[in-house]
Design a protein around this motif. Structure first.
Motif, PDB file in Angstrom:
ATOM      1  N   GLY A  64      47.755 -36.937  42.877  1.00 30.03           N
ATOM      2  CA  GLY A  64      47.590 -36.416  41.771  1.00 30.03           C
ATOM      3  C   GLY A  64      46.318 -36.369  40.792  1.00 30.03           C
ATOM      4  O   GLY A  64      46.349 -36.730  39.216  1.00 30.03           O
TER       5      GLY A  64
ATOM      6  N   GLY B 181      45.095 -33.760  38.357  1.00 30.59           N
ATOM      7  CA  GLY B 181      45.595 -32.124  38.032  1.00 30.59           C
ATOM      8  C   GLY B 181      44.921 -32.854  36.358  1.00 30.59           C
ATOM      9  O   GLY B 181      44.537 -33.759  36.175  1.00 30.59           O
TER      10      GLY B 181
ATOM     11  N   ASP C  27      44.997 -36.164  46.193  1.00 29.01           N
ATOM     12  CA  ASP C  27      45.801 -34.961  46.194  1.00 29.01           C
ATOM     13  C   ASP C  27      45.892 -34.338  46.655  1.00 29.01           C
ATOM     14  O   ASP C  27      45.310 -33.859  48.720  1.00 29.01           O
ATOM     15  CB  ASP C  27      44.934 -34.188  45.289  1.00 29.01           C
TER      16      ASP C  27
HETATM   17  P1  NAD Z   1      49.416 -30.784  37.085  1.00 27.64           P
HETATM   18  O1  NAD Z   1      49.834 -29.623  38.119  1.00 27.64           O
HETATM   19  O2  NAD Z   1      48.281 -30.219  36.367  1.00 27.64           O
HETATM   20  O3  NAD Z   1      49.029 -32.103  38.379  1.00 27.64           O
HETATM   21  C1  NAD Z   1      49.510 -32.429  39.823  1.00 27.64           C
HETATM   22  C2  NAD Z   1      48.867 -32.736  40.459  1.00 27.64           C
HETATM   23  O4  NAD Z   1      49.991 -33.204  41.213  1.00 27.64           O
HETATM   24  C3  NAD Z   1      48.342 -31.475  41.159  1.00 27.64           C
HETATM   25  O5  NAD Z   1      46.891 -31.260  41.113  1.00 27.64           O
HETATM   26  C4  NAD Z   1      49.172 -31.369  42.531  1.00 27.64           C
HETATM   27  O6  NAD Z   1      48.184 -30.935  43.898  1.00 27.64           O
HETATM   28  C5  NAD Z   1      49.167 -33.146  43.155  1.00 27.64           C
HETATM   29  N1  NAD Z   1      50.673 -32.726  43.998  1.00 27.64           N
HETATM   30  C6  NAD Z   1      51.909 -32.267  44.014  1.00 27.64           C
HETATM   31  N2  NAD Z   1      52.163 -32.323  44.926  1.00 27.64           N
HETATM   32  C7  NAD Z   1      51.566 -33.648  46.237  1.00 27.64           C
HETATM   33  C8  NAD Z   1      51.539 -34.770  46.800  1.00 27.64           C
HETATM   34  N3  NAD Z   1      53.225 -34.379  47.654  1.00 27.64           N
HETATM   35  N4  NAD Z   1      51.248 -35.248  47.673  1.00 27.64           N
HETATM   36  C9  NAD Z   1      49.733 -35.275  46.049  1.00 27.64           C
HETATM   37  N5  NAD Z   1      49.603 -34.339  44.986  1.00 27.64           N
HETATM   38  C10 NAD Z   1      50.631 -33.630  44.879  1.00 27.64           C
HETATM   39  O7  NAD Z   1      50.414 -31.767  36.174  1.00 27.64           O
HETATM   40  P2  NAD Z   1      49.551 -32.560  35.192  1.00 27.64           P
HETATM   41  O8  NAD Z   1      49.684 -31.490  33.732  1.00 27.64           O
HETATM   42  O9  NAD Z   1      48.767 -33.562  35.286  1.00 27.64           O
HETATM   43  O10 NAD Z   1      51.582 -33.649  34.816  1.00 27.64           O
HETATM   44  C11 NAD Z   1      51.572 -34.326  35.781  1.00 27.64           C
HETATM   45  C12 NAD Z   1      52.689 -35.406  35.275  1.00 27.64           C
HETATM   46  O11 NAD Z   1      52.263 -35.955  34.536  1.00 27.64           O
HETATM   47  C13 NAD Z   1      53.543 -34.594  34.764  1.00 27.64           C
HETATM   48  O12 NAD Z   1      55.750 -34.552  35.887  1.00 27.64           O
HETATM   49  C14 NAD Z   1      54.021 -34.068  34.266  1.00 27.64           C
HETATM   50  O13 NAD Z   1      55.158 -34.039  33.439  1.00 27.64           O
HETATM   51  C15 NAD Z   1      53.720 -35.727  33.441  1.00 27.64           C
HETATM   52  N6  NAD Z   1      53.610 -36.533  32.169  1.00 27.64           N
HETATM   53  C16 NAD Z   1      53.659 -37.084  31.430  1.00 27.64           C
HETATM   54  C17 NAD Z   1      53.242 -37.600  30.632  1.00 27.64           C
HETATM   55  C18 NAD Z   1      53.765 -38.911  30.011  1.00 27.64           C
HETATM   56  O14 NAD Z   1      54.075 -39.482  28.272  1.00 27.64           O
HETATM   57  N7  NAD Z   1      54.614 -39.470  31.476  1.00 27.64           N
HETATM   58  C19 NAD Z   1      52.672 -37.296  29.707  1.00 27.64           C
HETATM   59  C20 NAD Z   1      52.092 -35.609  29.779  1.00 27.64           C
HETATM   60  C21 NAD Z   1      52.849 -35.546  31.196  1.00 27.64           C
END
Ligand code: NAD
Length: 317
Positions: free
Chosen positions: A14, A16, A39
Motif C-alpha cells: 500500500g 498511498g 501496491d
Molecule cells: P490511500 O488511498 O492513499 O492508499 C491506499 C493504497 O492501498 C493505494 O495506493 C491503493 O492502490 C492500495 N491498495 C488498494 N487495494 C490494494 C490491494 N488489493 N493490494 C495492494 N494495494 C492496494 O490511503 P492512505 O491515506 O494511505 O490510508 C491507508 C490506510 O491507513 C487507510 O485504511 C487509513 O484509514 C489508514 N490509516 C490508519 C491510521 C492509524 O492510526 N492506524 C492513521 C491514518 C490512516
C-alpha cells in the motif's frame, strides 16, 4: 526474526499517503537496508521507489529501495500493511469492512506463499479489526501480528498533556487504550507526570482541572476527524508511529507502546485485538501488560473491546 547482522528488510503493502509517509520516515532515519514497495497500482509503487531513490544521496545510510513482487517478502523481517479501499458515498461500515477483507485476502495469501516468516504490522483502518484479520488469515502466532493500535493516539495525548502542563511530553506517561477510534479511552488512574499521578498534579494547581483532562481526551479522539476535514487524510503522525514500532522491534528495545495486540481473558475479554500497552522486542509482542484499572475505567475499556468483538462477529459470520 532473521539475525544475520547484515540486512534488515521491510516490505510495505500500500503505497498511498500512509505507506509513503512511513517509507519516507524510514529513509530519513535509515532504519532498514532493504525496502520493497508493493501496491495493486504497480505504476504508483514504481514511481514512489524512483522518487525515494533520488533522495538516497542525501540519506543517513544506504538502502536498496524497489517496487517488488509478493515473492520479495520471503526474507523480509517485517511486512507493513497500509493498503485499503476507502468508503464510497453512502456505504456503511460493514460493507467497507467486507471490501477491505477481500483486499486483505488478496494480500495475505501471496505473502504466505512467499514463505514469509517475519512480523506483520498493520496500519489499515479499522486497525484493530484488520490486525485480527491478518492473524486469522495468516495463522501466525499473535505475538508476530501487531497493529499500530493507539500508538498515535497516545502520542497525541502526551503532546497535548505536555503543552497543558508545560512539561516535556516524554515525561508524561499516559496511555490511550481500547479501539483506535470512537470508543478509545484514557485510564487516568494510570497516568503519571514524572513521578506523580496526574490527578495529584491537577489537584495541587489551581490552573488545572479534571474537566480540562476530559477535554484533552476528547480532543485526542476527534483529532483524526479534524485533520481529515481540513486536509483530507492523516499520514505523517501514523508514518512516524510505524517507524517507532519498527525501531522497538529491530532494536530489541523491550519498549512499551500501545500497539493493537491480542488480549487474553486476563484482560477481561479474550481473543480481541485492541490497543494496550505492550512490551515490544525482537520477536514482536513480548508481553501484553495487564492494567489495574478502576471499576469505571474497566467498564469503559471492556465496552470498547465488546464493540470490537461485535464488529468482528458481524463480518466473519
Ligand atoms: P490511500 O488511498 O492513499 O492508499 C491506499 C493504497 O492501498 C493505494 O495506493 C491503493 O492502490 C492500495 N491498495 C488498494 N487495494 C490494494 C490491494 N488489493 N493490494 C495492494 N494495494 C492496494 O490511503 P492512505 O491515506 O494511505 O490510508 C491507508 C490506510 O491507513 C487507510 O485504511 C487509513 O484509514 C489508514 N490509516 C490508519 C491510521 C492509524 O492510526 N492506524 C492513521 C491514518 C490512516
Amino acid at each position: 526474526m532473521k539475525d544475520n547482522g547484515f540486512t534488515k528488510k521491510i516490505a510495505i503493502v500500500g503505497t498511498g499517503f500512509v505507506g509513503m509517509s512511513f517509507a519516507y520516515a524510514l529513509l530519513c532515519e535509515g532504519i532498514c537496508d532493504e525496502l520493497v514497495l508493493l501496491d495493486i497500482n504497480r505504476e504508483k509503487a514504481i514511481g514512489e521507489a524512483m522518487d525515494l531513490n533520488h533522495g538516497l544521496a542525501f540519506a543517513k545510510t544506504n538502502m536498496k529501495i524497489f517496487a517488488g513482487e509478493y515473492t520479495d517478502c520471503h526474507d523480509a523481517d517485517m511486512v507493513v500493511i497500509c493498503a485499503g479501499v476507502s468508503q464510497k458515498p453512502g456505504e456503511d461500515r460493514i460493507s467497507l469492512l467486507k471490501r477491505n477483507q477481500a483486499v486483505f485476502e488478496s494480500i495475505i495469501s501471496p505473502i504466505l506463499s512467499s514463505g514469509f516468516q517475519g512480523i506483520f504490522l498493520v496500519a489499515t483502518n479499522p486497525v484493530d479489526i484488520m490486525t485480527r484479520m491478518v492473524q486469522h488469515l495468516s495463522g501466525f502466532d499473535s505475538a508476530r501480528v501487531i497493529g499500530s493500535g493507539t500508538t498515535l493516539d497516545t502520542a497525541r495525548l502526551r503532546y497535548l498533556l505536555g503543552a497543558y502542563l508545560s512539561v516535556d511530553p516524554k515525561n508524561v506517561h499516559a496511555y490511550v487504550i481500547g479501539e483506535h477510534g470512537d470508543s478509545e479511552m484514557v485510564p487516568w488512574s494510570q497516568a503519571i507526570v514524572g513521578t506523580k499521578p496526574i490527578r495529584e498534579v491537577v489537584a495541587e494547581h489551581q490552573a488545572f482541572s479534571e474537566n480540562d483532562l476530559q477535554n484533552i481526551a476528547t480532543e485526542v479522539r476527534r483529532a483524526a476527524y479534524q485533520i481529515i476535514e481540513v486536509k483530507g487524510a492523516t499520514y505523517y503522525g501514523i508514518g512516524l508511529s510505524l517507524v517507532r514500532i519498527v525501531k522497538a522491534v529491530f532494536g530489541g528495545e523491550n519498549s512499551i507502546l500501545t500497539v493493537s495486540a491480542r488480549l487474553d481473558t486476563g484482560n477481561g475479554i479474550g481473543n480481541v485485538y485492541a490497543g494496550v500497552p505492550c512490551i515490544l522486542g525482537r520477536d514482536g509482542v513480548r508481553e501484553v501488560l495487564r492494567l489495574k484499572l478502576e471499576e469505571k475505567e474497566k467498564e469503559e475499556f471492556l465496552q470498547s473491546c465488546r464493540k470490537l468483538k461485535e464488529v468482528w462477529e458481524e463480518i466473519i459470520l
